[in-house]
Design an enzyme around this catalytic site. Structure first.
Site, PDB file in Angstrom:
ATOM      1  N   HIS A  50       0.837  -1.214   0.000  1.00 46.55           N
ATOM      2  CA  HIS A  50       0.000   0.000   0.000  1.00 46.55           C
ATOM      3  C   HIS A  50       0.864   1.253   0.000  1.00 46.55           C
ATOM      4  CE1 HIS A  50      -3.785   2.132   0.651  1.00 46.55           C
ATOM      5  NE2 HIS A  50      -3.177   2.870   1.564  1.00 46.55           N
ATOM      6  N   HIS A  78       0.910   5.527  -1.390  1.00 41.62           N
ATOM      7  CA  HIS A  78       0.495   6.710  -2.144  1.00 41.62           C
ATOM      8  C   HIS A  78       1.796   7.434  -2.430  1.00 41.62           C
ATOM      9  CE1 HIS A  78      -3.490   5.764  -0.639  1.00 41.62           C
ATOM     10  NE2 HIS A  78      -3.063   5.884   0.597  1.00 41.62           N
ATOM     11  N   TYR A 115      -4.858   7.569  -6.565  1.00 46.21           N
ATOM     12  CA  TYR A 115      -6.113   8.330  -6.674  1.00 46.21           C
ATOM     13  C   TYR A 115      -5.945   9.748  -7.178  1.00 46.21           C
ATOM     14  CZ  TYR A 115      -4.883  10.102  -1.964  1.00 46.21           C
ATOM     15  OH  TYR A 115      -4.260  10.665  -0.882  1.00 46.21           O
ATOM     16  N   HIS A 150     -12.048   3.630  -2.672  1.00 44.12           N
ATOM     17  CA  HIS A 150     -11.145   4.282  -1.702  1.00 44.12           C
ATOM     18  C   HIS A 150     -11.451   3.912  -0.257  1.00 44.12           C
ATOM     19  CE1 HIS A 150      -9.687   7.501   0.999  1.00 44.12           C
ATOM     20  NE2 HIS A 150      -8.675   7.575   0.157  1.00 44.12           N
ATOM     21  N   ARG A 197     -16.206   5.737   3.221  1.00 46.96           N
ATOM     22  CA  ARG A 197     -16.519   7.168   3.277  1.00 46.96           C
ATOM     23  C   ARG A 197     -16.691   7.742   1.873  1.00 46.96           C
ATOM     24  NH1 ARG A 197     -11.703   9.140   4.744  1.00 46.96           N
ATOM     25  NH2 ARG A 197     -10.671   7.269   5.477  1.00 46.96           N
ATOM     26  N   HIS A 250      -9.497   1.128   1.873  1.00 43.99           N
ATOM     27  CA  HIS A 250      -9.155   1.622   3.215  1.00 43.99           C
ATOM     28  C   HIS A 250     -10.349   1.340   4.121  1.00 43.99           C
ATOM     29  CE1 HIS A 250      -6.711   5.028   1.156  1.00 43.99           C
ATOM     30  NE2 HIS A 250      -5.815   4.360   1.865  1.00 43.99           N
ATOM     31  N   HIS A 260      -5.467  -1.073   6.622  1.00 44.16           N
ATOM     32  CA  HIS A 260      -5.531  -0.617   8.024  1.00 44.16           C
ATOM     33  C   HIS A 260      -6.385  -1.586   8.852  1.00 44.16           C
ATOM     34  CE1 HIS A 260      -3.485   2.893   6.621  1.00 44.16           C
ATOM     35  NE2 HIS A 260      -4.522   3.306   5.911  1.00 44.16           N
ATOM     36  N   ASP A 302       2.225   3.179   2.781  1.00 41.58           N
ATOM     37  CA  ASP A 302       1.128   4.148   2.788  1.00 41.58           C
ATOM     38  C   ASP A 302       1.586   5.585   2.508  1.00 41.58           C
ATOM     39  OD1 ASP A 302      -1.280   5.408   3.125  1.00 41.58           O
ATOM     40  OD2 ASP A 302      -1.654   4.720   5.152  1.00 41.58           O
TER      41      ASP A 302
HETATM   42  C1  NGQ Z   1      -5.240   8.653   1.512  1.00 42.73           C
HETATM   43  N1  NGQ Z   1      -4.511   8.056   3.736  1.00 42.73           N
HETATM   44  O1  NGQ Z   1      -6.053   8.312   0.674  1.00 42.73           O
HETATM   45  O2  NGQ Z   1      -4.133   9.114   1.244  1.00 42.73           O
HETATM   46  C2  NGQ Z   1      -5.629   8.514   2.973  1.00 42.73           C
HETATM   47  C3  NGQ Z   1      -6.117   9.832   3.483  1.00 42.73           C
HETATM   48  C4  NGQ Z   1      -8.598   9.552   3.456  1.00 42.73           C
HETATM   49  C5  NGQ Z   1      -4.729   7.280   4.781  1.00 42.73           C
HETATM   50  N2  NGQ Z   1      -5.958   6.915   5.026  1.00 42.73           N
HETATM   51  C6  NGQ Z   1      -7.399  10.247   2.867  1.00 42.73           C
HETATM   52  N3  NGQ Z   1      -3.759   6.904   5.557  1.00 42.73           N
HETATM   53  O3  NGQ Z   1      -8.489   8.450   3.996  1.00 42.73           O
HETATM   54  O4  NGQ Z   1      -9.670  10.125   3.367  1.00 42.73           O
HETATM   55 ZN    ZN Z   2      -3.766   4.711   2.156  1.00 41.67          ZN
END
Ligand code: NGQ
Ligand code: ZN
Length: 493
Positions: free
Chosen positions: A97, A99, A162, A248, A251, A273, A310, A361
């Site tokens: 994982h 980004h 993303y 994603h 949420r 996630h 996670h 991550d």
């Molecule tokens: C992300 N990172 O997509 O980069 C997310 C933050 C979210 C982590 N969750 C954005 N660690 O989850 O809304």
């Molecule tokens: Zn992530």
């Protein structure tokens, strides 16, 4: 951090970096392709003093390679004259994982803000940082991150990708413009790529409209279908690339959208996630009446193709169900510590037979051994105990964690893990002369690497039979670093 710490927008016309010459040509000039390899004269062989094979440690190991794959494994064979004797050999630890772009903001979010800092305040800073990145910067930053992954022992990355659209949120002419830059960075560094194009549509549970900070991420279901297809084309030139899908989070994706996009996986991995923050658990309960992992298990066909990234906040029932589902828990211990997420219930999950792998991550710090160390140390600190995650008396913590994360990571990335005939020739060697490695063999090497290694414990890295790291340094380190420096010059200008 205050608003002024990320300075104002660079001029639209400001030069980004010198070679490759023009943005349009850059895609052509940096194709998603492994650098040319000279045709080997005879069968290529590599000899290691010992190697962790899929079925255990072996000594005096010779791999015979064919087209980047392991064609034959011989053990207890002497190193021949003319053959180089390499140090202890491990399979690469998959990094499930990443980004990649977030590597460029590492260390820039560690100043206390005006209120209480949290995951959510970090996310606001991350959104502001995203606004500064164009395709050239994304490629340069990803190349740096992937080089660091290779240098620290990962030979494949799952890029949870993303950042799709232009700075104003409008789509690029090629929907996979940014995906192609990720593929180009993988090709440039040689790392194996499992690309997970992300579906992102909402700012919260109940289909809330996305916010301004999310404009570069969003698609409708049809647009996402085009992105997945274009992502397959963008990675077609890479050695053994895999494309999966990534809703994603609960949420950002509604239940209907989740159902609609699942067929696009086409048998490839599905990453999401989930349950990273207690706020997210509370919001999910309020919106659906169920906690996130329970909701997902009840509403989606979660099985061994899935990776739940996670999955920090699990109750006992969820822990058991996730473990039994065959899915992989995608743990990101360094980032989870950095963001203040919480501690995954690893002992109960492992006792229930759960699979896991590790990911970097946010890429705040890239180090495969440190991910495993942090995973174990969170348990030691909270339980006031030692060797928590080694499950049987006499078994090595580093050894068990490493083997489990190799297998779980490979499963999550849609490839086979471990070293045996028919598998890719992806090797990592430990530096026999490093103080922490002296006098160690077998799992003691893994324990020493994970808990006592620090920088410099890795010597060589091969991907598809081609050596990309020697003496701990990536072969293209200077060029990658120079492009990264130029890219940051404009991003932080
Ligand atoms: C992300 N990172 O997509 O980069 C997310 C933050 C979210 C982590 N969750 C954005 N660690 O989850 O809304
Ligand atoms: Zn992530």
């Amino acid at each position: 951090m205050t608003d002024d710490e990320f300075p104002s927008e660079p001029e639209a016309e400001a030069p980004i970096y010198t070679p490759p010459p023009k943005a349009e040509e850059a895609v052509e000039a940096a194709p998603a392709r492994e650098p040319e390899r000279p045709a080997p004269a005879g069968p290529q062989t590599l000899w290691f003093e010992q190697a962790l094979l899929a079925d255990g440690w072996a000594r005096d190991v010779r791999f015979t390679l064919s087209e980047g794959m392991i064609a034959r494994v011989d053990t207890d064979v002497p190193c021949q004259p003319g053959e180089t004797a390499h140090g202890p050999c491990l399979p690469g630890l998959p990094n499930l994982h990443s980004h990649a772009f977030q590597r460029a903001m590492a260390g820039l979010t560690e100043t206390r803000g005006p209120g209480g800092d949290s995951f959510w305040t970090w996310r606001e800073l991350m959104y502001r940082f995203v606004d500064r990145l164009g395709p050239d910067e994304v490629q340069a930053v990803a190349a740096l991150a992937y080089m660091e992954m290779l240098e620290t022992g990962s030979t494949r990355v799952g890029e949870f990708h993303y950042l799709h659209h232009d700075k104003d949120g409008s789509p690029y002419a090629d929907p996979a413009e940014m995906a192609a830059r990720i593929a180009a960075a993988a090709g440039e560094t040689g790392i194996g790529l499992t690309l997970l194009p992300v579906f992102y549509a909402h700012a919260g549970f109940g289909g809330v409209a996305p916010g301004a900070g999310q404009r570069r991420f969003v698609h409708d279901v049809d647009g996402y279908g085009r992105l997945v297809e274009a992502s397959r084309a963008a990675t077609a030139g890479l050695l053994d690339a895999v494309v999966g899908i990534a809703p994603h989070s609960l949420r950002a994706v509604t239940g209907e959208e989740l159902t609609a996009i699942l067929p696009l996986a086409g048998g490839g991995p599905v990453h999401i996630h989930i349950a990273e923050q207690t706020q997210e658990v509370d919001d999910c309960l309020a919106a659906t009446g169920a906690r996130p992992v329970r909701w997902l298990m009840n509403n989606a066909p979660v099985d061994k193709r899935w990776c739940l990234v996670h999955a920090t906040h699990l109750n006992a029932m969820e822990t058991e169900r996730l473990a039994k589902s065959g899915a992989v828990a995608g743990l990101c211990p360094i980032t989870e510590a950095n963001l203040g997420d919480g501690v995954f219930p690893a002992p109960d999950y492992l006792a229930a037979g759960g699979a896991f792998g590790v990911g970097s991550d946010s890429n705040v710090l890239i180090d495969a051994a440190e991910e495993l160390r942090t995973l174990e140390y969170a348990q030691r600190l909270t339980r006031r105990a030692r060797n928590v995650l080694a499950r049987a008396p006499g078994s090595s913590t580093g050894g068990e964690l490493f083997r489990a994360a190799v297998n779980g990571g490979a499963q999550a990335l849609g490839v086979a893990g471990g070293l045996r005939r028919g598998r890719p020739a992806d090797f990592v060697t430990l530096d026999r002369t490093h103080p922490a490695m002296i006098g160690r063999d077998g799992d003691a090497l893994l324990d020493s690497w994970v808990f006592a290694g620090r920088h410099g414990a890795i010597d060589g890295v091969w991907r598809g039979g081609r050596q990309v790291v020697s003496g701990g340094r990536h072969h293209a380190r200077e060029a990658i670093l120079a492009r990264y420096r130029t890219a940051l010059g404009s991003v932080l200008a």
